[in-house]
Design a protein around this motif. Structure first.
Motif, PDB file in Angstrom:
ATOM      1  N   MET A   1       0.847  -1.184   0.000  1.00 28.48           N
ATOM      2  CA  MET A   1       0.000   0.000   0.000  1.00 28.48           C
ATOM      3  C   MET A   1       0.886   1.238   0.000  1.00 28.48           C
ATOM      4  N   THR A   2       0.541   2.193  -0.806  1.00 32.02           N
ATOM      5  CA  THR A   2       1.327   3.416  -0.859  1.00 32.02           C
ATOM      6  C   THR A   2       0.558   4.627  -0.346  1.00 32.02           C
ATOM      7  N   ALA A   3      -0.772   4.554  -0.351  1.00 30.61           N
ATOM      8  CA  ALA A   3      -1.566   5.692   0.112  1.00 30.61           C
ATOM      9  C   ALA A   3      -2.912   5.196   0.629  1.00 30.61           C
ATOM     10  N   ALA A   4      -3.482   5.960   1.534  1.00 30.21           N
ATOM     11  CA  ALA A   4      -4.804   5.631   2.071  1.00 30.21           C
ATOM     12  C   ALA A   4      -5.572   6.929   2.283  1.00 30.21           C
ATOM     13  N   THR A   5      -6.869   6.841   2.115  1.00 23.70           N
ATOM     14  CA  THR A   5      -7.744   7.957   2.456  1.00 23.70           C
ATOM     15  C   THR A   5      -8.748   7.460   3.480  1.00 23.70           C
ATOM     16  N   ARG A   6      -9.338   8.377   4.182  1.00 25.65           N
ATOM     17  CA  ARG A   6     -10.355   8.008   5.159  1.00 25.65           C
ATOM     18  C   ARG A   6     -11.464   7.223   4.471  1.00 25.65           C
ATOM     19  N   GLU A   7     -11.878   7.685   3.316  1.00 22.16           N
ATOM     20  CA  GLU A   7     -13.010   7.082   2.617  1.00 22.16           C
ATOM     21  C   GLU A   7     -12.741   5.655   2.158  1.00 22.16           C
ATOM     22  N   ASN A   8     -11.485   5.320   1.788  1.00 18.40           N
ATOM     23  CA  ASN A   8     -11.218   3.971   1.296  1.00 18.40           C
ATOM     24  C   ASN A   8     -10.642   3.047   2.363  1.00 18.40           C
ATOM     25  N   THR A   9     -10.633   3.481   3.614  1.00 17.31           N
ATOM     26  CA  THR A   9     -10.119   2.673   4.712  1.00 17.31           C
ATOM     27  C   THR A   9     -11.293   2.049   5.468  1.00 17.31           C
ATOM     28  N   PRO A  10     -11.284   0.732   5.662  1.00 17.59           N
ATOM     29  CA  PRO A  10     -12.411   0.048   6.298  1.00 17.59           C
ATOM     30  C   PRO A  10     -12.618   0.447   7.765  1.00 17.59           C
ATOM     31  N   VAL A  11     -13.886   0.487   8.162  1.00 16.53           N
ATOM     32  CA  VAL A  11     -14.248   0.770   9.553  1.00 16.53           C
ATOM     33  C   VAL A  11     -13.923  -0.463  10.392  1.00 16.53           C
ATOM     34  N   ALA A  12     -13.142  -0.276  11.455  1.00 17.22           N
ATOM     35  CA  ALA A  12     -12.776  -1.359  12.362  1.00 17.22           C
ATOM     36  C   ALA A  12     -13.568  -1.296  13.662  1.00 17.22           C
ATOM     37  N   ARG A  21     -11.105   3.786  11.593  1.00 18.26           N
ATOM     38  CA  ARG A  21     -10.883   3.118  10.304  1.00 18.26           C
ATOM     39  C   ARG A  21      -9.421   2.707  10.266  1.00 18.26           C
ATOM     40  N   MET A  22      -9.161   1.439   9.924  1.00 21.91           N
ATOM     41  CA  MET A  22      -7.799   0.904   9.961  1.00 21.91           C
ATOM     42  C   MET A  22      -7.456   0.186   8.664  1.00 21.91           C
ATOM     43  N   GLN A  23      -6.179   0.342   8.264  1.00 17.79           N
ATOM     44  CA  GLN A  23      -5.677  -0.363   7.094  1.00 17.79           C
ATOM     45  C   GLN A  23      -4.189  -0.594   7.279  1.00 17.79           C
ATOM     46  N   ALA A  25      -0.474  -0.625   6.560  1.00  9.48           N
ATOM     47  CA  ALA A  25       0.288   0.316   5.747  1.00  9.48           C
ATOM     48  C   ALA A  25       1.625  -0.258   5.311  1.00  9.48           C
ATOM     49  N   GLY A  26       1.914  -1.490   5.701  1.00  9.84           N
ATOM     50  CA  GLY A  26       3.184  -2.114   5.361  1.00  9.84           C
ATOM     51  C   GLY A  26       4.174  -2.008   6.508  1.00  9.84           C
ATOM     52  N   GLY A  27       5.170  -2.858   6.472  1.00  8.12           N
ATOM     53  CA  GLY A  27       6.185  -2.837   7.518  1.00  8.12           C
ATOM     54  C   GLY A  27       5.629  -3.096   8.900  1.00  8.12           C
ATOM     55  N   ASP A  28       4.589  -3.912   9.004  1.00  5.97           N
ATOM     56  CA  ASP A  28       3.948  -4.250  10.288  1.00  5.97           C
ATOM     57  C   ASP A  28       3.308  -3.042  10.965  1.00  5.97           C
ATOM     58  N   MET A  29       2.975  -2.016  10.173  1.00  9.06           N
ATOM     59  CA  MET A  29       2.316  -0.821  10.704  1.00  9.06           C
ATOM     60  C   MET A  29       0.926  -0.692  10.092  1.00  9.06           C
ATOM     61  N   THR A  30       0.048  -0.046  10.837  1.00  7.86           N
ATOM     62  CA  THR A  30      -1.323   0.215  10.400  1.00  7.86           C
ATOM     63  C   THR A  30      -1.579   1.707  10.471  1.00  7.86           C
ATOM     64  N   VAL A  31      -2.270   2.231   9.462  1.00  6.81           N
ATOM     65  CA  VAL A  31      -2.719   3.620   9.497  1.00  6.81           C
ATOM     66  C   VAL A  31      -4.170   3.597   9.974  1.00  6.81           C
ATOM     67  N   ALA A  32      -4.521   4.568  10.802  1.00  9.06           N
ATOM     68  CA  ALA A  32      -5.892   4.674  11.309  1.00  9.06           C
ATOM     69  C   ALA A  32      -6.372   6.109  11.190  1.00  9.06           C
TER      70      ALA A  32
END
Length: 120
Positions: A1-12, A21-23, A25-32
Protein backbone atom coordinates in the motif's frame (compact mmCIF):
# COMPACT_ATOMS: atom_id res chain seq x y z
CA UNK A 1 0.00 0.00 0.00
CA UNK A 2 1.33 3.42 -0.86
CA UNK A 3 -1.57 5.69 0.11
CA UNK A 4 -4.80 5.63 2.07
CA UNK A 5 -7.74 7.96 2.46
CA UNK A 6 -10.36 8.01 5.16
CA UNK A 7 -13.01 7.08 2.62
CA UNK A 8 -11.22 3.97 1.30
CA UNK A 9 -10.12 2.67 4.71
CA UNK A 10 -12.41 0.05 6.30
CA UNK A 11 -14.25 0.77 9.55
CA UNK A 12 -12.78 -1.36 12.36
CA UNK A 13 -14.74 0.11 15.28
CA UNK A 14 -17.77 2.36 15.55
CA UNK A 15 -20.35 3.33 18.12
CA UNK A 16 -21.51 6.34 20.12
CA UNK A 17 -20.06 8.60 17.43
CA UNK A 18 -16.59 7.03 17.70
CA UNK A 19 -15.18 5.80 14.42
CA UNK A 20 -11.86 4.02 13.87
CA UNK A 21 -10.88 3.12 10.30
CA UNK A 22 -7.80 0.90 9.96
CA UNK A 23 -5.68 -0.36 7.09
CA UNK A 24 -2.31 -2.09 7.08
CA UNK A 25 0.29 0.32 5.75
CA UNK A 26 3.18 -2.11 5.36
CA UNK A 27 6.19 -2.84 7.52
CA UNK A 28 3.95 -4.25 10.29
CA UNK A 29 2.32 -0.82 10.70
CA UNK A 30 -1.32 0.22 10.40
CA UNK A 31 -2.72 3.62 9.50
CA UNK A 32 -5.89 4.67 11.31
CA UNK A 33 -8.33 7.51 10.75
CA UNK A 34 -10.02 8.19 14.08
CA UNK A 35 -12.99 10.37 15.04
CA UNK A 36 -13.74 10.95 18.73
CA UNK A 37 -16.77 13.11 19.56
CA UNK A 38 -16.45 15.68 22.33
CA UNK A 39 -16.74 13.99 25.72
CA UNK A 40 -15.46 10.59 24.57
CA UNK A 41 -13.39 9.02 27.36
CA UNK A 42 -11.61 5.87 26.24
CA UNK A 43 -10.48 4.87 29.75
CA UNK A 44 -13.51 2.63 30.50
CA UNK A 45 -12.92 0.69 27.25
CA UNK A 46 -9.32 -0.06 28.31
CA UNK A 47 -10.30 -1.70 31.62
CA UNK A 48 -8.71 -5.12 31.72
CA UNK A 49 -5.65 -4.16 29.69
CA UNK A 50 -2.33 -3.82 31.55
CA UNK A 51 -2.74 -0.93 34.02
CA UNK A 52 -6.21 -0.36 32.45
CA UNK A 53 -4.50 1.73 29.73
CA UNK A 54 -3.85 1.41 26.00
CA UNK A 55 -0.55 -0.41 25.60
CA UNK A 56 -0.03 0.35 21.90
CA UNK A 57 2.33 3.13 20.81
CA UNK A 58 0.92 5.64 18.31
CA UNK A 59 2.54 8.20 16.03
CA UNK A 60 0.04 10.67 14.67
CA UNK A 61 -1.31 14.06 13.78
CA UNK A 62 -4.33 15.78 15.31
CA UNK A 63 -6.27 17.25 12.40
CA UNK A 64 -9.08 18.78 14.46
CA UNK A 65 -10.03 19.18 18.13
CA UNK A 66 -8.35 18.78 21.50
CA UNK A 67 -7.39 15.61 23.36
CA UNK A 68 -6.48 15.18 27.04
CA UNK A 69 -4.02 12.29 27.29
CA UNK A 70 -3.81 10.68 30.70
CA UNK A 71 -0.80 8.57 31.67
CA UNK A 72 0.56 7.27 34.98
CA UNK A 73 2.92 10.28 35.06
CA UNK A 74 0.18 12.89 34.54
CA UNK A 75 -1.79 14.38 31.70
CA UNK A 76 -1.12 16.54 28.68
CA UNK A 77 -3.36 18.43 26.26
CA UNK A 78 -2.91 18.01 22.49
CA UNK A 79 -4.48 20.41 19.98
CA UNK A 80 -5.22 20.46 16.26
CA UNK A 81 -2.09 20.96 14.20
CA UNK A 82 0.18 18.95 16.50
CA UNK A 83 2.07 15.80 15.58
CA UNK A 84 2.54 13.42 18.50
CA UNK A 85 3.96 10.19 19.85
CA UNK A 86 1.92 8.44 22.53
CA UNK A 87 3.89 5.70 24.26
CA UNK A 88 2.23 2.60 25.74
CA UNK A 89 0.22 3.37 28.89
CA UNK A 90 -2.29 6.08 27.98
CA UNK A 91 -6.02 6.87 27.91
CA UNK A 92 -7.38 9.71 25.73
CA UNK A 93 -10.37 11.93 26.39
CA UNK A 94 -11.78 14.15 23.64
CA UNK A 95 -12.25 17.69 24.95
CA UNK A 96 -13.71 18.68 21.54
CA UNK A 97 -14.80 16.74 18.47
CA UNK A 98 -11.45 15.36 17.32
CA UNK A 99 -10.06 13.81 14.13
CA UNK A 100 -6.69 12.07 14.10
CA UNK A 101 -4.48 10.14 11.71
CA UNK A 102 -2.24 7.59 13.42
CA UNK A 103 0.37 4.98 12.59
CA UNK A 104 0.69 2.10 15.03
CA UNK A 105 2.20 -1.39 15.13
CA UNK A 106 -0.47 -3.64 13.60
CA UNK A 107 -0.37 -6.47 16.16
CA UNK A 108 -0.57 -4.21 19.21
CA UNK A 109 -3.25 -1.95 17.73
CA UNK A 110 -5.40 -4.90 16.65
CA UNK A 111 -5.16 -6.33 20.19
CA UNK A 112 -6.40 -3.04 21.68
CA UNK A 113 -9.24 -2.68 19.14
CA UNK A 114 -10.35 -6.28 19.76
CA UNK A 115 -10.37 -5.60 23.51
CA UNK A 116 -12.43 -2.41 23.06
CA UNK A 117 -14.94 -4.26 20.86
CA UNK A 118 -15.29 -6.98 23.51
CA UNK A 119 -16.19 -4.34 26.12
CA UNK A 120 -19.46 -3.83 24.45
Amino acid sequence: MTAATRENTPVALEGNGVEVRMQEAGGDMTVAFIHLPEGTDMAPAFKGLKDDLCQCPHWGYLLKGRIRMRTPSGEEIYEAGQAYYWSPGHAPEALEDSDLVEYSPTAEFTEVIDHVKAQG
